[in-house]
Write a protein that holds these residues in place. Structure first.
Motif, PDB file in Angstrom:
ATOM      1  N   PRO A   1      -4.170  -0.700  -2.687  1.00 60.59           N
ATOM      2  CA  PRO A   1      -2.828  -1.150  -2.264  1.00 60.59           C
ATOM      3  C   PRO A   1      -1.715  -0.171  -2.602  1.00 60.59           C
ATOM      4  CG  PRO A   1      -4.045  -2.964  -3.255  1.00 60.59           C
ATOM      5  CD  PRO A   1      -4.865  -1.728  -3.461  1.00 60.59           C
TER       6      PRO A   1
ATOM      7  N   HIS B   1      -1.919   2.389   0.103  1.00 63.99           N
ATOM      8  CA  HIS B   1      -1.688   1.841   1.437  1.00 63.99           C
ATOM      9  C   HIS B   1      -0.247   1.375   1.640  1.00 63.99           C
ATOM     10  CE1 HIS B   1      -3.032  -1.152   4.766  1.00 63.99           C
ATOM     11  NE2 HIS B   1      -2.629  -0.017   5.274  1.00 63.99           N
ATOM     12  N   ASN B   2       0.337   0.774   0.605  1.00 64.36           N
ATOM     13  CA  ASN B   2       1.620   0.092   0.790  1.00 64.36           C
ATOM     14  C   ASN B   2       2.771   0.585  -0.085  1.00 64.36           C
ATOM     15  OD1 ASN B   2       0.337  -1.752   2.598  1.00 64.36           O
ATOM     16  ND2 ASN B   2      -0.447  -2.898   0.842  1.00 64.36           N
TER      17      ASN B   2
END
Length: 451
Positions: free
Chosen positions: A268, A271-272
């Protein structure tokens, strides 16, 4: 001193830090590794941990024991802001804080990929960490003990039913090892029979082990089915509420143990929560020399490797191919990273990462395995020996190699240990029960017993 910050202490992160420790001059740079766990997990051993063939601690390599010159931070990186050259760290205890860096190495690894399937979060367990492998083994051993005290029926049948979701290497190896353990345990449980065991492997695609070609993959399916397993291809898990498994092909059954091994997802934080470039899968865009960015637009002072990086596979004949996210590549990428970072610091020449696969090898249980290198396929006991030989050489440090070999030799002489330690997951239960206030009748009975 120049600050080199490594996000993640897995294969690639550990080998990068280890390599830098050996080659950096005093005062040249300081290396910091941020990871919530104090050890690197040697994941290829996790299936054997579930079967008791490898001790849990031997599948974990202590960071502090082997990274003597590296600063270790127990926490998770929650955000990367390269524009400010800072990361946000969430420690195991305490408030979040920021760390600054001059050079950043992102080796955060992948996380388990899940789907919003009813009951999955409540009933299933993964197989990515040592703690999960130990819990899988203890749950099977506990289920055998409970089933042996029950008459034949639905409860006993549920206890002896095991379900693995995912037919990749992790799922197939874990499934084969646990099936081998369960079959061997029947000798110690005369109340139970082989016909009562029910092992299910569920795979959404039409084949298992995508890393091998079609014929060896089909042989593995036949091999598992000959041992009494049920392999469900082109099938998805629809529901797992309260351990009741519902499949897309219409089959339903109750399962005490559900293990989820259906692939990985990008981390995460990558990715974010980063301003670094990522591709459509959420992986960091990486050049062949492991710098983040593209040939025409490199990101200065940022490197990446491992499962969270889309590393070009220069050894593949397929244009645009990326390296497979496995230990074989992550270890070698970590070693190349250390050399390239050092060369970059000293104004030297960095080199592209290139590695031709050594083949794939998988264990299917004690004395069973499969190996493939191009057109060469080896099955059964020789492949199992190759699996053990390769991984005892690949696990880092001589100390771990000797410990693993010792356990294997002991098991060859005396067999596997079948003791369940599931109670360690709730270590205070016995004490809390003893320390709880007793009712008057219980105190009187205790006094009479003392007399």
């Amino acid at each position: 001193m120049r600050e080199i910050l490594i996000v993640g202490g897995g294969y690639a992160g550990f080998y990068t830090a280890w390599g830098l420790e050996k080659t950096l001059r005093p005062g040249e740079a300081r290396v910091t590794v941020v990871d919530p766990r104090p050890y690197m997990t040697y994941q290829p051993f996790l299936p054997e941990v579930t079967a008791g063939s490898v001790e849990a601690r031997h599948a974990a390599v202590s960071l502090r024991r082997h990274l003597h010159k590296t600063r270790l931070v127990a926490g998770s990186v929650t955000e990367i802001r390269h524009a400010d050259r800072t990361v946000t760290v969430r420690p195991v205890n305490g408030e979040e804080y920021e760390l600054r860096y001059d050079t950043l190495v992102v080796t955060a690894g992948a996380v388990t990929r899940t789907f919003p399937i009813p009951g999955l979060a409540q009933s299933a367990i993964g197989l990515k960490h040592v703690e999960e492998a130990v819990a899988v083994r203890d749950r099977l051993l506990t289920a055998f003990d409970q089933a042996a005290s029950l008459p034949p029926g639905p409860e006993r049948r549920k206890l002896l039913t095991v379900t693995f979701v995912g037919g990749g290497f992790s799922g197939v190896e874990g499934f084969g090892e646990l099936l081998s353990l369960a079959t061997a345990m029947l000798k110690s449980y005369p109340e139970l029979s082989l016909g009562e065991l029910s092992f299910h492997l569920i795979e959404a695609r039409g084949r298992i082990l995508p890393e091998v070609t079609d014929k060896p993959g089909a042989w593995v399916v036949r091999h598992l089915e000959r041992r009494g397993a049920h392999v469900h291809l082109d099938t998805q898990l629809v529901s797992a509420e309260d351990g009741h498994v519902v499949l897309s092909n219409g089959e339903e059954f109750d399962s005490e143990l559900i293990v989820w091994t259906a692939g990985n997802a990008s981390n995460p934080v990558v990715h974010n929560h980063t301003d670094l470039p990522v591709d459509e899968r959420g992986l960091l865009v990486v050049r062949p020399d492991l710098r983040v960015g593209t040939d025409g637009d490199p990101v200065p002072d940022v490197w990446a490797a491992g499962d969270d990086a889309a590393v070009p596979d220069l050894a593949s004949p397929v244009p645009g191919a990326r390296t497979v996210p496995n230990a074989q590549h992550a270890v070698r990428q970590g070693k190349r990273l250390a050399k390239n970072i050092l060369a970059s610091l000293r104004g030297g020449k960095v080199r592209d990462y290139r590695h031709s696969s050594l083949g794939v090898v998988a264990t299917l249980g004690l004395g069973r395995g499969i190996f493939q290198y191009k057109a060469i396929v080896i099955k059964g006991f020789p492949a199992w020996l190759m699996h053990r030989g390769y991984h005892v050489l690949a696990v880092p440090t001589w100390e771990r190699k000797v410990r693993v070999l010792t356990v294997w030799l002991t098991a060859a002489l005396f067999g596997r240990d079948l003791v369940s330690l599931a109670s360690v997951q709730h270590p205070r239960d016995a004490f809390v029960t003893s320390a709880a206030p007793r009712r008057p009748a219980e105190r009187q009975a205790g006094d009479h017993a003392a007399v």
